[in-house]
Design an enzyme around this catalytic site. Structure first.
Site, PDB file in Angstrom:
ATOM      1  N   TYR A 114      -5.975   5.735   4.915  1.00  0.00           N
ATOM      2  CA  TYR A 114      -6.284   4.751   3.938  1.00  0.00           C
ATOM      3  C   TYR A 114      -5.368   3.569   4.333  1.00  0.00           C
ATOM      4  O   TYR A 114      -6.105   2.374   4.176  1.00  0.00           O
ATOM      5  CB  TYR A 114      -5.919   5.367   2.690  1.00  0.00           C
ATOM      6  CG  TYR A 114      -5.914   4.484   1.591  1.00  0.00           C
ATOM      7  CD1 TYR A 114      -7.132   3.934   0.883  1.00  0.00           C
ATOM      8  CD2 TYR A 114      -4.801   3.938   1.198  1.00  0.00           C
ATOM      9  CE1 TYR A 114      -7.039   2.997  -0.163  1.00  0.00           C
ATOM     10  CE2 TYR A 114      -4.711   2.740   0.253  1.00  0.00           C
ATOM     11  CZ  TYR A 114      -5.970   2.482  -0.189  1.00  0.00           C
ATOM     12  OH  TYR A 114      -5.884   1.233  -1.285  1.00  0.00           O
ATOM     13  N   GLU A 174       1.076  -1.265   0.020  1.00  0.00           N
ATOM     14  CA  GLU A 174       0.186   0.104   0.009  1.00  0.00           C
ATOM     15  C   GLU A 174       0.843   1.166   0.114  1.00  0.00           C
ATOM     16  O   GLU A 174       0.596   2.084  -0.564  1.00  0.00           O
ATOM     17  CB  GLU A 174      -1.037   0.190   1.055  1.00  0.00           C
ATOM     18  CG  GLU A 174      -2.166  -1.055   1.088  1.00  0.00           C
ATOM     19  CD  GLU A 174      -3.079  -0.702  -0.117  1.00  0.00           C
ATOM     20  OE1 GLU A 174      -3.022   0.342  -0.712  1.00  0.00           O
ATOM     21  OE2 GLU A 174      -3.771  -1.693  -0.595  1.00  0.00           O
ATOM     22  N   ASP A 228      -9.753   6.272  -0.631  1.00  0.00           N
ATOM     23  CA  ASP A 228      -8.888   6.862  -1.442  1.00  0.00           C
ATOM     24  C   ASP A 228      -9.494   7.533  -2.530  1.00  0.00           C
ATOM     25  O   ASP A 228     -10.677   7.620  -2.760  1.00  0.00           O
ATOM     26  CB  ASP A 228      -7.771   6.002  -1.954  1.00  0.00           C
ATOM     27  CG  ASP A 228      -8.009   5.132  -2.921  1.00  0.00           C
ATOM     28  OD1 ASP A 228      -9.239   4.905  -3.058  1.00  0.00           O
ATOM     29  OD2 ASP A 228      -7.067   4.343  -3.587  1.00  0.00           O
TER      30      ASP A 228
END
Ligand code: SF4
Length: 363
Positions: free
Chosen positions: A136, A53, A154
């Site tokens: 996020y 991520e 997001d």
């Protein structure tokens, strides 16, 4: 395009009530169409989800895949990340840009070793407290790795929800983002919340594409999507214009002496903090001014030629560069600098991608 109050994501409250009923459609679509081949989805180990991520922030999936695989091979555990040298970490990150992401990964790994026995914590709040982890990423790790029903919101999610609801609210406004977060929260199932978040990511990346032509005909939401029904999807989401980037002119020098090239270290704070770079000066210096400047720094110029201009875009700044290749003799070496061989550069030094147009001249 007309826009509603930036404080309200909806003209029509009924739209919100529909959202939770869409989750099964999305999960069914994901079952058949999700990007299960992505290497960070081979298992849901929190460390892998975290690293992926962070790499995926501001970077395309196809670019990230080889970086992720190399990173995991060399640093397979949180302990190995905490112990890696800064230089090696920068080398593994070279070309991905936004180097503070890598620095924060290492910093957080240090915290995890010190305070969490080298494991990722399994609560959203603790994840959020780690360096470099925002809502996020915390949502993605918490849901995918630990089954906690929180959304990972997001730009993809703002886009899908704006279109579903035909909302013209400004997604750059904090109050609007908060409402979209709450709207997404109503859709997260208590069972398989990670699948839901991965499905939203995949829908945004493969079907509800940015720009004028989302693939609505293949979308599981096309029978309920107001943006599709009203033909507004291509204009959504609404974003207030960002501040224009500042343009900085720079002159870059590829300086070599006896087959070695001069690198300088940037200041420890600010843009590209602490990174090695090709020496450069503010402004576009013409050749005579360049000669004068280099000579004032203790350089005897043996030959000099112009290099092509290039441009690099950072988030808030653009560098517009010109360059010179210089064969030199230095009488005194500048501070925080290093003569490096092309081999050392290839193996051990991460040169920021801002200089990639000039790298081919180091050979
Ligand atoms: Fe996006 Fe079209 Fe699906 Fe609506 S129907 S969510 S606009 S892809």
């Amino acid at each position: 395009m007309k826009r509603e109050s930036a404080d309200n994501i909806l003209a029509d409250e009924a739209g919100l009530a529909v959202l939770p009923s869409l989750t099964p459609l999305l999960l069914e679509w994901f079952q058949a169409n999700g990007r299960k081949h992505l290497p960070w989805r081979k298992n849901h180990q929190a460390y892998r989800v975290w690293v992926s991520e962070i790499m995926l922030q501001q970077t395309r999936v196809e670019t990230v895949i080889p970086y992720f695989e190399r990173f995991m091979k060399e640093l397979p555990t949180i302990q190995s990340l905490a112990q890696v040298s800064d230089a090696r970490l920068m080398k593994l990150w070279e070309g991905l840009g936004y180097y503070s992401r890598a620095k924060n990964l290492k910093k957080a790994a240090g915290v995890l070793v010190e305070e969490y026995h080298g494991e990722m914590p399994s609560s959203y709040g603790e994840l959020l407290s780690l360096p470099g982890i925002g809502p996020y990423t915390a949502g993605a790790i918490a849901s995918i790795s630990f089954g906690i029903p929180v959304p990972a919101v997001d730009g993809n999610v703002y886009r899908v929800l704006s279109r579903l609801l035909d909302s013209e609210a400004d997604i750059n406004a904090g109050a609007v983002q908060k409402q979209f977060y709450q709207a997404a929260q109503t859709m997260v199932p208590s069972k398989y919340p990670g699948n839901f978040n991965e499905a939203m990511m995949d829908l945004g990346a493969t079907i509800c594409l940015p720009g004028k032509n989302p693939h609505c005909e293949k979308c599981p939401f096309n029978e309920v999507c107001l943006g599709f029904e009203r033909d507004t999807a291509g204009d959504l989401p609404y974003k207030s214009p960002k501040k224009k980037r500042k343009i900085e002119e720079r002159t870059v020098f590829v300086i070599h002496q006896n087959g070695r090239y001069l690198l300088c270290q940037r200041p420890d704070k600010g843009l590209l903090a602490g990174q090695w770079e090709l020496p450069n000066e503010e402004g576009h210096l013409p050749a005579p001014a360049t000669k004068k400047r280099l000579e004032s720094l203790g350089c005897k110029i043996l030959s000099m030629s112009s290099l092509p201009a290039s441009k690099h875009i950072f988030s808030h700044i653009e560098w517009h560069m010109i360059g010179y290749a210089v064969e030199a003799k230095w009488l005194q070496i500048p501070e925080r600098s290093w003569w490096v061989s092309p081999e050392e550069l290839a193996e051990a030094v991460a040169l920021p991608s801002a200089f990639s147009a000039y790298r081919p001249y180091i050979k």
